[in-house]
Write a protein that holds these residues in place. Structure first.
Motif, PDB file in Angstrom:
ATOM      1  N   GLU A 159      -2.399   1.752  -2.993  1.00  0.00           N
ATOM      2  CA  GLU A 159      -2.817   0.623  -2.158  1.00  0.00           C
ATOM      3  C   GLU A 159      -3.844   1.069  -1.118  1.00  0.00           C
ATOM      4  O   GLU A 159      -4.860   0.407  -0.910  1.00  0.00           O
ATOM      5  N   SER A 160      -3.592   2.194  -0.484  1.00  0.00           N
ATOM      6  CA  SER A 160      -4.525   2.692   0.529  1.00  0.00           C
ATOM      7  C   SER A 160      -5.830   3.144  -0.105  1.00  0.00           C
ATOM      8  O   SER A 160      -6.913   2.945   0.465  1.00  0.00           O
ATOM      9  N   VAL A 197      -4.682   9.545   2.611  1.00  0.00           N
ATOM     10  CA  VAL A 197      -5.381   8.388   3.164  1.00  0.00           C
ATOM     11  C   VAL A 197      -4.731   7.981   4.477  1.00  0.00           C
ATOM     12  O   VAL A 197      -5.403   7.697   5.466  1.00  0.00           O
ATOM     13  N   ALA A 198      -3.403   7.945   4.473  1.00  0.00           N
ATOM     14  CA  ALA A 198      -2.681   7.568   5.687  1.00  0.00           C
ATOM     15  C   ALA A 198      -2.937   8.600   6.774  1.00  0.00           C
ATOM     16  O   ALA A 198      -2.979   9.800   6.514  1.00  0.00           O
ATOM     17  N   HIS A 215     -12.346  10.968   5.475  1.00  0.00           N
ATOM     18  CA  HIS A 215     -11.702   9.909   4.694  1.00  0.00           C
ATOM     19  C   HIS A 215     -12.103   9.969   3.221  1.00  0.00           C
ATOM     20  O   HIS A 215     -11.466   9.332   2.371  1.00  0.00           O
ATOM     21  N   GLU A 249      -7.932   0.191  -0.695  1.00  0.00           N
ATOM     22  CA  GLU A 249      -8.553  -0.252   0.551  1.00  0.00           C
ATOM     23  C   GLU A 249      -9.817   0.565   0.824  1.00  0.00           C
ATOM     24  O   GLU A 249     -10.848   0.013   1.223  1.00  0.00           O
ATOM     25  N   GLU A 294      -1.627   7.307  -3.265  1.00  0.00           N
ATOM     26  CA  GLU A 294      -1.461   6.182  -2.339  1.00  0.00           C
ATOM     27  C   GLU A 294      -2.340   5.032  -2.852  1.00  0.00           C
ATOM     28  O   GLU A 294      -3.406   4.748  -2.292  1.00  0.00           O
ATOM     29  N   PRO A 344      -6.845  -0.553   9.044  1.00  0.00           N
ATOM     30  CA  PRO A 344      -8.199  -0.280   8.536  1.00  0.00           C
ATOM     31  C   PRO A 344      -9.216  -1.303   9.033  1.00  0.00           C
ATOM     32  O   PRO A 344      -8.926  -2.491   9.172  1.00  0.00           O
TER      33      PRO A 344
END
Length: 910
Positions: free
Chosen positions: A61-62, A610-611, A127, A65, A59, A78
């Protein structure tokens, strides 16, 4: 509270005071020798990376972040934690908890610590697991460095026993599980040293692991608090002492934890697989604890008993049994199809005030909008959904103004329209004004207009040349008298001028405006409200006749979905509040989950994505299936299932095609107090279980004899959920009270007596007393509870599912004597509408995107109302997640009379 518990609590308090005194003098527990790695949880076969890459991907992009310090909580957008995280500052409110002795901190005081759920979720370090997994899969040091930076930062800011992360033993237990998983993931790249080879001070890391394990072991939840918390704490000890070598203390603590987990599996779970807390989400959480602990036992070579494994499988079987038969894939909700296929509906717009609201401007408690516009099929549809208006599927449809004035069918009609717009002075018409046939339809933007101006309609778009522009301005300045407005509306339908009803209200207060669609982004194109002045049924029908072809009709009908009467008018604004992130769009996943029985914490044992997991039930059940391979209904192979299969000396199981199996009905769980009835259309869950476990029943709800009903696999009658824990006791009490469930309320009282946010004093005793299936396939179950025995009498309910028909009958009987007030509630999912039926004693129920219709036949001698998002009385609310509530329809019937009495309710689905 028993005498023994009082003694334990006094002893525990004394222990806390003693430790507080010692910590104040710089004491802290220390291991006899440096802590070292013992084993990695993951046994990686040579082809593990290939298997992962075939079915999963980063993931990116996540993950980026996360690297920037932006962390998501509970599925929300987020929050920016900054480059250096302050572990004591609540990321939601900004309140910083004091760095005092943790066991004496009042974590229930929002003014002192902020939102404790966010702070604790941050401190669990779950996380960080996806970052460690990304490092294991790619070898990129930036992922590992981010993990190490945060762990070292946490150790620096949280000395032993001090601060909010040392309040509850469950928090360090979950943090230890996260560190054990992170360590094991790092070993896939860095060898057996794992986490110890990455930190700057391995000795300090070992001390932190030992201190947290020591803390959990000495402050376990006991007696009336010995529920899922105790299981989580024991799992944390077991995992930490298995993955890390804590010396002789660690070996002794591990043996203690394993024996205690075996005992709690017998104490906290009925033989039929139902968790005694009577809360479906805590059932899931306990299942995940047991599964993970069992896997660690396999990896360590110190196995749990067969009875323990059987508890895991039976718990998974219960969750599958109460879940509806829809797909659990993370695909758009099939109950909300493409808007091009939406079914027609006509709802009153007479009190509608259009608006465009960003979710960022709303309180978090309202942000989880189960909007009727969710599940757009492509990006263009999603952009249109944000403004509660369905534009066409391509450029022509977006430009088309569904409710702009339809162009005159001949030149004579157009000339007449202009004369009418000018008023009575028809002789002043300029013949040089160009024909309206040259103009393109358009859509007006509401983004720059006040709500009371947003219904202004203009028949003309911006002129394509100077003469057209002049004509537009001239035409829009008209409509000053009733005749001009009446004719303008009639032209929108293209009907004969003489048929128009002169009852359309004046538009003289509206400010005309012309906006070119070409100057606006798709998410600004929101106006199709030209006919929003309709005050009666004929005007609503007139509004719907505007569509010139099938697509126009479908779009218009969807856009007109507003309240049909005063009650539905209350829901207009929430219905238009749009989803702006994936969490809101995913709220449709309630349709594939078990009913929201009891409290829901929204927490996890581990998470590898992550999501925020959209369907945690799917993830855990997939892991159970992957490990045991004998659960009745296969589910999707999730990341959790993949990593869990690496916890024992076996290759990852091959990804099997998803099998579709027919659910078997009826299913009875007599110890837990549940019955599941159903056929090819209906899926019904009947709850006659106890209030909860243990004596305080902390996470139970007063929901005895409540029913939840799914149609074609999607929930119609629902359990409204939890919403609040610590932040709002009023809402906390409402959502766990009897009136928030599909059962009877007598004299406005709960079946059980509330003693505090996590305490019940008097418990209603519920049970199933009979169940069976007749020769014609009719299924039935009867239950009763004694919650109103002293005040009124016994409530008995018989639920009958009529053979293969889509019909459910409820037979309620209240024994007792005296005059009493009785109420019955039916709570529906947020995308469902309830309106009075054509015949007395009937109510019509429809679900967005479904061809199904339900008719509810009620006792006409009772008084019936529908509430949606009401605060007085508090009714018509649904909580899809902790901290979030959205309006939904609640059908309530009330009656006053002398007991005993009976009530029959029929629900028939067509």
């Amino acid at each position: 509270m028993t005498v023994l518990e009082v003694i334990h609590r006094v002893t525990d308090m004394a222990s806390q005071r003693l430790e507080q005194w010692a910590v104040a003098r710089a004491w802290m527990p220390k291991p006899a020798c440096p802590v070292k790695p013992r084993l990695s949880l993951f046994v990686a076969p040579e082809d593990w990376m290939k298997t992962w890459q075939e079915h999963f991907s980063l993931e990116l992009e996540s993950l980026n972040e996360l690297l920037k310090g932006r962390i998501g909580f509970f599925g929300q957008a987020p929050l920016d934690m900054g480059e250096s995280i302050n572990w004591h500052r609540d990321p939601l409110t900004g309140i910083e908890a004091p760095l005092t002795f943790g066991k004496t901190l009042n974590y229930r005081d929002d003014r002192l610590v902020g939102n404790i759920k966010f702070l604790w979720e941050l401190g669990r370090h779950q996380h960080l697991i996806p970052l460690a997994a990304a490092y294991a899969c790619t070898g990129e040091l930036r992922y590992r460095d981010a993990v190490i930076k945060q762990i070292e930062s946490w150790m620096q800011q949280n000395p032993y026993g001090m601060g909010i992360h040392w309040c509850s033993a469950l928090e360090p237990a979950l943090r230890l599980i996260s560190w054990a998983v992170i360590h094991s993931l790092l070993t896939l790249r860095d060898g057996e040293a794992g986490l110890f080879s990455a930190v700057s001070d391995p000795v300090k890391l070992g001390q932190a692991i030992y201190q947290q394990t020591h803390f959990v072991r000495h402050f376990l939840s006991r007696d009336s608090s010995a529920n899922n918390h105790l299981i989580g704490e024991l799992t944390g000890i077991w995992v930490a002492c298995s993955v890390f070598d804590l010396g002789r203390h660690g070996d002794r603590w591990a043996l203690f934890a394993q024996e205690a987990l075996e005992r709690e599996a017998r104490l906290q779970v009925f033989d039929d697989g139902v968790n005694k807390e009577q809360a479906s989400y805590y059932h899931l959480w306990v299942l995940d604890y047991f599964l993970f602990a069992w896997l660690v036992g396999l990896r360590r070579g110190q196995h749990f008993s067969e009875a323990f494994a059987e508890r895991i499988v039976s718990m998974a079987g219960f969750l599958q049994a109460i879940s509806p038969g829809c797909s659990v894939e993370t695909t758009p909700n099939p109950s909300v199809p493409s808007l091009s296929k939406s079914k027609p509906f006509v709802l009153s717009l007479s009190k509608f005030k259009p608006f465009v609201l960003s979710l960022s401007k709303h309180e978090r408690a309202e942000s989880m909008n189960l909007t009727v516009l969710r599940q757009a099929q492509d990006e263009r549809e999603r952009e249109s959904d944000q403004f509660a208006l369905r534009q066409a599927q391509d450029e022509r449809e977006r430009e088309f103004d569904q409710f702009a004035l339809r162009q005159a069918q001949d030149e004579r009609a157009r000339e007449f329209a202009l004369r009418q717009a000018q008023g009575e002075r028809k002789g002043e018409f300029e013949p040089s004004v160009p024909s309206l046939s040259k103009f393109k339809p358009f859509v007006l933007s509401l983004s720059k207009h006040e709500p009371n101006e947003s219904t202004s309609f203009s028949a003309l778009r911006q002129a394509q040349d100077e003469r057209e522009s002049e004509f537009d301005q001239f035409a829009l300045r008209q409509a000053q008298d009733e005749r001009a407005r009446e004719f303008a509306l009639r032209q929108a339908q293209g009907e004969r001028k003489g048929e128009f009803e002169p009852s359309v209200p004046s538009l003289s207060k509206f400010k005309p405006f012309v906006l070119s669609l070409s100057k606006h982004e798709p998410n600004d194109s929101t106006s199709f409200s030209a006919l929003r002045q309709a005050q009666d049924e004929r005007e609503r029908e007139f509004a719907l006749r505007q569509a010139q072809d099938e697509r126009e009709r479908e779009s218009d009908q969807f856009a007109l979905r507003q309240a049909q009467d005063e009650r539905k008018g209350e829901s207009d604004q929430p219905a238009l509040r749009q989803a702006q992130d994936e969490q809101l769009k995913s709220t449709a996943l309630i349709d594939c989950l078990p009913p929201q029985i009891g409290d829901a914490d929204d927490g996890f044992v581990t998470r590898f994505s992550v999501a925020w997991p959209q369907n945690p039930y799917r993830d855990v059940l997939a892991a159970v299936e992957a490990v045991f391979d004998n659960v009745s209904t296969p589910t999707t192979f999730s990341q959790k299932a993949f990593w869990y299969t690496l916890c024992f000396d076996n290759k990852p199981l091959p990804i099997r095609p998803r099998q579709v199996t027919q659910a078997t009905y009826p299913r009875l769980f007599p110890k837990g107090g549940y019955a599941v009835l159903g056929n090819s259309v209906l899926h019904l869950v009947f709850d006659a279980g106890s209030l909860g476990y243990p004596s305080i029943a902390a996470h139970g709800h007063a929901d005895a004899l409540s029913v939840c009903l799914a149609v074609d696999g999607f929930w119609w009658l629902v359990d409204p959920g939890t919403y609040a824990y610590h932040s709002d006791h009023g809402w906390r009490d409402y959502f766990r009270g009897t009136a928030a469930h599909n059962t009877l309320v007598i004299d406005g009282r709960n079946q059980s007596e509330i003693g505090g946010p996590f305490l019940w004093l008097r418990h209603a005793q519920g049970k199933i007393i009979a169940q069976g299936e007749d020769a014609d396939g009719t299924q039935w179950v009867t239950g009763e509870h004694d919650g109103y025995r002293k005040a009124a009498g016994i409530h008995k309910r018989r639920v009958v599912l009529q053979g293969s028909d889509a019909e459910m009958n409820l037979y309620d009987e209240i024994q007792g004597h005296g005059a009493h007030d009785v109420a019955i509630h039916f709570h529906f999912a947020p995308d469902i509408d309830v309106v009075p039926g054509v015949h007395p004693g009937t109510w019509q129920v429809t679900k967005l995107g479904s061809e199904r219709r339900m008719t509810v036949f009620v006792d006409a001698s009772w008084h019936w109302d529908v509430f949606r998002g009401s605060d007085s009385p508090r009714s018509g609310w649904f909580s899809p997640a902790l901290g979030s509530k959205v309006p939904s329809c609640t059908l309530r019937g009330v009656w006053r009379g002398h007991l005993p009495t009976k009530l029959v309710t029929r629900l028939v689905v067509q």
